[in-house]
Design a protein around this motif. Structure first.
Motif, mmCIF file in Angstrom:
data_model
loop_
_atom_site.group_PDB
_atom_site.id
_atom_site.type_symbol
_atom_site.label_atom_id
_atom_site.label_comp_id
_atom_site.label_asym_id
_atom_site.label_seq_id
_atom_site.Cartn_x
_atom_site.Cartn_y
_atom_site.Cartn_z
ATOM 1 N N ALA A 71 0.846 -1.197 0.000
ATOM 2 C CA ALA A 71 0.000 0.000 0.000
ATOM 3 C C ALA A 71 0.879 1.244 0.000
ATOM 4 O O ALA A 71 0.602 2.212 -0.718
ATOM 5 N N CYS A 72 1.962 1.229 0.780
ATOM 6 C CA CYS A 72 2.834 2.398 0.846
ATOM 7 C C CYS A 72 3.555 2.611 -0.486
ATOM 8 O O CYS A 72 3.700 3.747 -0.944
ATOM 9 N N VAL A 82 2.474 1.686 -3.491
ATOM 10 C CA VAL A 82 1.495 2.206 -4.459
ATOM 11 C C VAL A 82 1.264 3.692 -4.205
ATOM 12 O O VAL A 82 1.209 4.507 -5.139
ATOM 13 N N LEU A 83 1.192 4.067 -2.944
ATOM 14 C CA LEU A 83 0.950 5.464 -2.571
ATOM 15 C C LEU A 83 2.052 6.362 -3.133
ATOM 16 O O LEU A 83 1.790 7.423 -3.700
ATOM 17 N N ASP A 95 2.342 6.263 -7.120
ATOM 18 C CA ASP A 95 1.220 6.954 -7.740
ATOM 19 C C ASP A 95 1.466 8.456 -7.868
ATOM 20 O O ASP A 95 0.965 9.101 -8.784
ATOM 21 N N SER A 128 -0.844 2.072 -11.075
ATOM 22 C CA SER A 128 -1.197 1.887 -9.652
ATOM 23 C C SER A 128 -2.176 0.737 -9.506
ATOM 24 O O SER A 128 -2.075 -0.077 -8.585
ATOM 25 N N ALA A 171 -1.584 -2.699 -7.414
ATOM 26 C CA ALA A 171 -2.488 -3.144 -6.337
ATOM 27 C C ALA A 171 -2.928 -4.586 -6.604
ATOM 28 O O ALA A 171 -2.946 -5.424 -5.686
ATOM 29 N N GLU A 216 -5.576 6.854 -5.106
ATOM 30 C CA GLU A 216 -6.043 6.757 -3.712
ATOM 31 C C GLU A 216 -7.071 5.651 -3.535
ATOM 32 O O GLU A 216 -7.169 5.057 -2.474
ATOM 33 N N TYR A 256 -7.109 2.753 -4.842
ATOM 34 C CA TYR A 256 -6.453 1.465 -4.611
ATOM 35 C C TYR A 256 -5.640 1.476 -3.324
ATOM 36 O O TYR A 256 -5.562 0.459 -2.636
ATOM 37 N N VAL A 257 -5.063 2.647 -2.979
ATOM 38 C CA VAL A 257 -4.320 2.729 -1.716
ATOM 39 C C VAL A 257 -5.272 2.495 -0.545
ATOM 40 O O VAL A 257 -5.027 1.661 0.338
ATOM 41 N N SER A 311 -10.896 3.671 6.210
ATOM 42 C CA SER A 311 -10.675 3.592 4.768
ATOM 43 C C SER A 311 -12.011 3.615 4.031
ATOM 44 O O SER A 311 -12.136 4.262 2.989
ATOM 45 N N ILE A 340 -4.066 10.323 4.477
ATOM 46 C CA ILE A 340 -4.377 10.099 3.056
ATOM 47 C C ILE A 340 -5.824 10.493 2.777
ATOM 48 O O ILE A 340 -6.129 11.177 1.796
#
Lengths: 478, 202
Positions: free
Chosen positions: A21-22, A24-25, A28, A39, A43, A107, A109-110, A141, B160
């Motif tokens: 996740a980090c 991809v963040l 991206d 991205s 994921a 975001e 997908y994150v 989330s 985020i």
């Protein structure tokens, strides 16, 4: 406490998803708008790799780690793999939908991966604190995802409702946990159940705490009478997010109930059984009856979720290995059914058009016989028509309930699922016997078409051969 | 009545009174200030329970940071109190009934019968060299390491989510934005200053 590889290996799946996740963040941030698909691909790859990581680190034994905070057992492995696969399906269906609405952003997908992480933490929690943190990670989330389309007033309203009610539910849950802690002096499930087994603990305080724990859990499940948020959130959220909320979190909610009620408060089974009976009967009743009156398919599926939750609760309240197996089977199968159902809704939607009304499904057979067939299988499965898997899921749960001498409850379940069959079959009737209102050809990428077909056919294949998944569940519950 | 008990009842009374004020004041700024008072009396009670570190954290974090931020937001936003309070009287009887029922139930359970001093005797006071912060730190990074990391992840998700939901890139004249690279490129002279001749006004 020493941190060695041996104590970190069992939580490798969690560490892997967090790192993914980090990554991809960060990646991206450097992508141009038209390369956003990278991205998405990352994921997806990380979810599929997580399956491998989970399989390779699985030992099949029950391991308790981090001073009793985490448990890694067969059940957690099976549920986690189900979560990865179904989330991967949800990400895939979401891609075209998001792109058409100009909200195809990293975001999504994150946040999706963080939600998966939250579910994983819940699935292998071994203390009330861990399970609460996992729940909050998932919920936070999801709140953000519901409000993902910022220009949609409906979406913001749904997110607000979800947030306020979710916070209230968390408060209830925490209050209940504090009571359990006050009476037993521990928040770790093993220690709590040991303290309960020694007579002499005050049962009144415990049952009082249990009530709040069950209420908090029922909110998260969306069981009646704590279901008010479900239709509004399903309706208001972008369909891509509804799909995600409607599918995998049910598996996590099942894990939540198993860990808290069975692992932790298993001794109080007689007390929570009664509470779950009320929740289950009301959920099946209200869910199925109100769904009939809905003209919007997202709301209809929301009420259908509520009724399915009633069935999952039936399996848990039986309190036997058979019941837990049936509930686990049901929750995994339900997540796959919901994935397919909302997948079809997204398949029919296109830029500037949401296939939300039931009328939009009229004559689907003439527009696309293949996907009308898939929807038929999914609806049959939700209604519980043999030979689809939904039938077996319901049958196993009812069998478990009958085997603990609660035949009346099984009859109530059958009664309401017959009522529920009406609105599922109404969709089938609209698809096959009505003239299409809208003749636009369906446009979906090859990947969506293939996965949706696999998703639909899985209902039939699992229905013809339910023994495989069932024996996996039975072994996992052990 | 011991001195400890007097202090406890004093701060509890202030806590309950200020908490009531928080939800009944018309002016949201007053509500926020009463909430500060509530937190402060709560910190005093924690201090009495020998949870010094938590008491100080409550004052520092909640009173010092969160509430100041909250007050700031309340002052910045134009909250229409009338609409917020609409229906307050209408729902009051039902609300009171539910509150009363819950209060009685909670009192029956949390009351002296189940949590009295005979069931839970007060623990022996800690030695003078006992360090609250140190013992918390000792378990926080060892026994509760997993949960600690998870809390960090939750904060990351909150960042985020907050940025994702509020950061907007708009183009055109809708919002005036700074462009640092253009600001730096500005040269001395007519580029930077434009003199405008204006008629004097009275």
């Amino acid at each position: 406490m020493q941190f060695e590889m041996s104590s970190l290996m069992p939580v490798l799946p969690e560490i892997f998803i967090l790192s993914a996740a980090c990554v991809v963040l960060v990646v991206d941030l450097f992508l141009k708008e038209e390369r956003r698909v990278v991205s998405y691909g990352m994921a997806q790859i990380s979810l599929l790799l997580a399956v491998l990581v989970t399989l390779f680190t699985a030992t099949g034994e029950r391991q308790i780690l981090f001073d009793g905070s985490v448990v890694r057992d067969a059940m957690s492995d099976v549920l986690k793999i189900a979560v990865y696969l179904i989330s991967a399906g949800a990400f895939l269906y979401a891609k075209d939908y998001l792109r058409d609405r100009d909200i195809f952003k990293g975001e999504f997908y994150v946040l999706g991966l963080f939600a998966v992480l939250g579910m994983m933490v819940m699935i292998s929690a071994n203390s009330f604190l861990t399970i609460y943190l996992g729940l909050e990670l998932l919920a936070l989330s999801l709140y953000a995802l519901v409000a993902f389309n910022r220009d949609s007033v409906q979406g913001s309203e749904a997110a607000m409702k979800y947030f306020v009610l979710g916070a209230l539910a968390s408060g209830m849950l925490l209050y209940g946990i504090s009571m359990v802690y006050g009476a037993t002096g521990s928040i770790e499930f093993g220690a709590v159940s040991q303290a309960l087994a020694n007579s002499g603990v005050d049962k009144r305080v415990l049952v009082f705490g249990l009530v709040f724990v069950v209420i908090g859990m029922a909110f998260k499940f969306g069981a009646v009478p704590f279901h008010m948020w479900v239709p509004d959130v399903y309706h208001g959220a972008p369909t891509a997010v509804t799909l995600f909320i409607g599918s995998t979190p049910k598996i996590a909610a099942f894990a939540l109930a198993m860990r808290m009620l069975v692992d932790g408060l298993g001794v109080l089974h007689a007390d929570w059984q009664g509470m779950l009976v009320i929740l289950a009967v009301l959920s099946m009743g209200v869910g199925n009856l109100v769904a009939i009156a809905q003209a919007n398919i997202k709301r209809m599926l929301a009420y259908s979720t509520i009724s399915h939750v009633g069935f999952i609760l039936l399996g848990i309240l039986a309190g036997t290995g058979k019941g837990y197996t049936a509930a686990m089977f049901y929750s995994i199968v339900y997540a796959a059914m919901a994935l397919g159902g909302f997948g079809i809704v997204m398949l029919l939607s296109r830029k500037g058009f949401e296939a939300e009304r039931l009328d939009d499904y009229k004559g689907l057979n003439e527009r696309s016989p293949w996907f009308a067939g898939m929807m038929l299988l999914l609806m049959f499965s939700m209604a519980g028509v043999p030979p689809t898997v939904g039938f077996f899921a319901k049958m196993f749960v009812l069998e478990a309930v009958v085997s603990v001498d609660m035949t009346w409850l099984a009859l109530v379940g059958v009664f309401f699922s017959i009522i529920g069959a009406f609105y599922y079959l109404r969709i089938v009737k609209l698809m096959y016997f009505d003239k299409p209102v809208d003749e636009t050809p369906l446009s979906a990428g090859l990947d969506t078409q293939v996965v949706l077909s696999v998703n639909g056919l899985a209902m039939l294949v699992l229905g013809l051969f339910p023994a495989g998944l069932l024996s996996i569940c039975a072994a996992a519950v052990g | 009545m011991t001195f400890e008990l007097i202090v406890f009842y004093l701060f509890s009374a202030i806590l309950v009174a200020s908490a009531t004020m928080v939800i009944t004041r018309r002016n949201p700024v007053h509500s926020a200030l009463f909430l500060v008072l509530a937190f402060f009396s709560c910190a005093a009670i924690w201090m009495l329970a020998e949870a010094e570190f938590l008491a100080i954290v409550l004052v520092l974090v909640y009173v010092g940071a969160v509430m100041v931020l909250f007050l700031f937001v309340v002052m910045m936003l134009d909250i229409d109190v009338a609409t917020m309070k609409a229906g307050f009287i209408r729902y009051l009887p039902v609300g009171l009934l539910v509150t009363l029922a819950m209060l009685i139930e909670i009192f029956l359970v949390v009351g002296a019968d189940n949590f009295g001093l005979d069931k839970f005797p007060s623990p022996a006071p800690a030695a003078a060299d006992y360090n609250n912060t140190e013992s918390l730190g000792n378990v926080l990074y060892t026994a509760y390491m997993y949960q600690f990391e998870l809390a960090a992840v939750i904060l990351l998700v909150a960042i985020i989510a907050a940025i994702g939901l509020t950061l907007r890139k708009r183009s055109g004249t809708e919002v005036r934005q700074q462009d640092p690279s253009r600001q730096v490129k500005v040269k001395k002279g007519p580029d930077r200053v434009r003199l405008v001749k204006m008629e004097a006004q009275d």
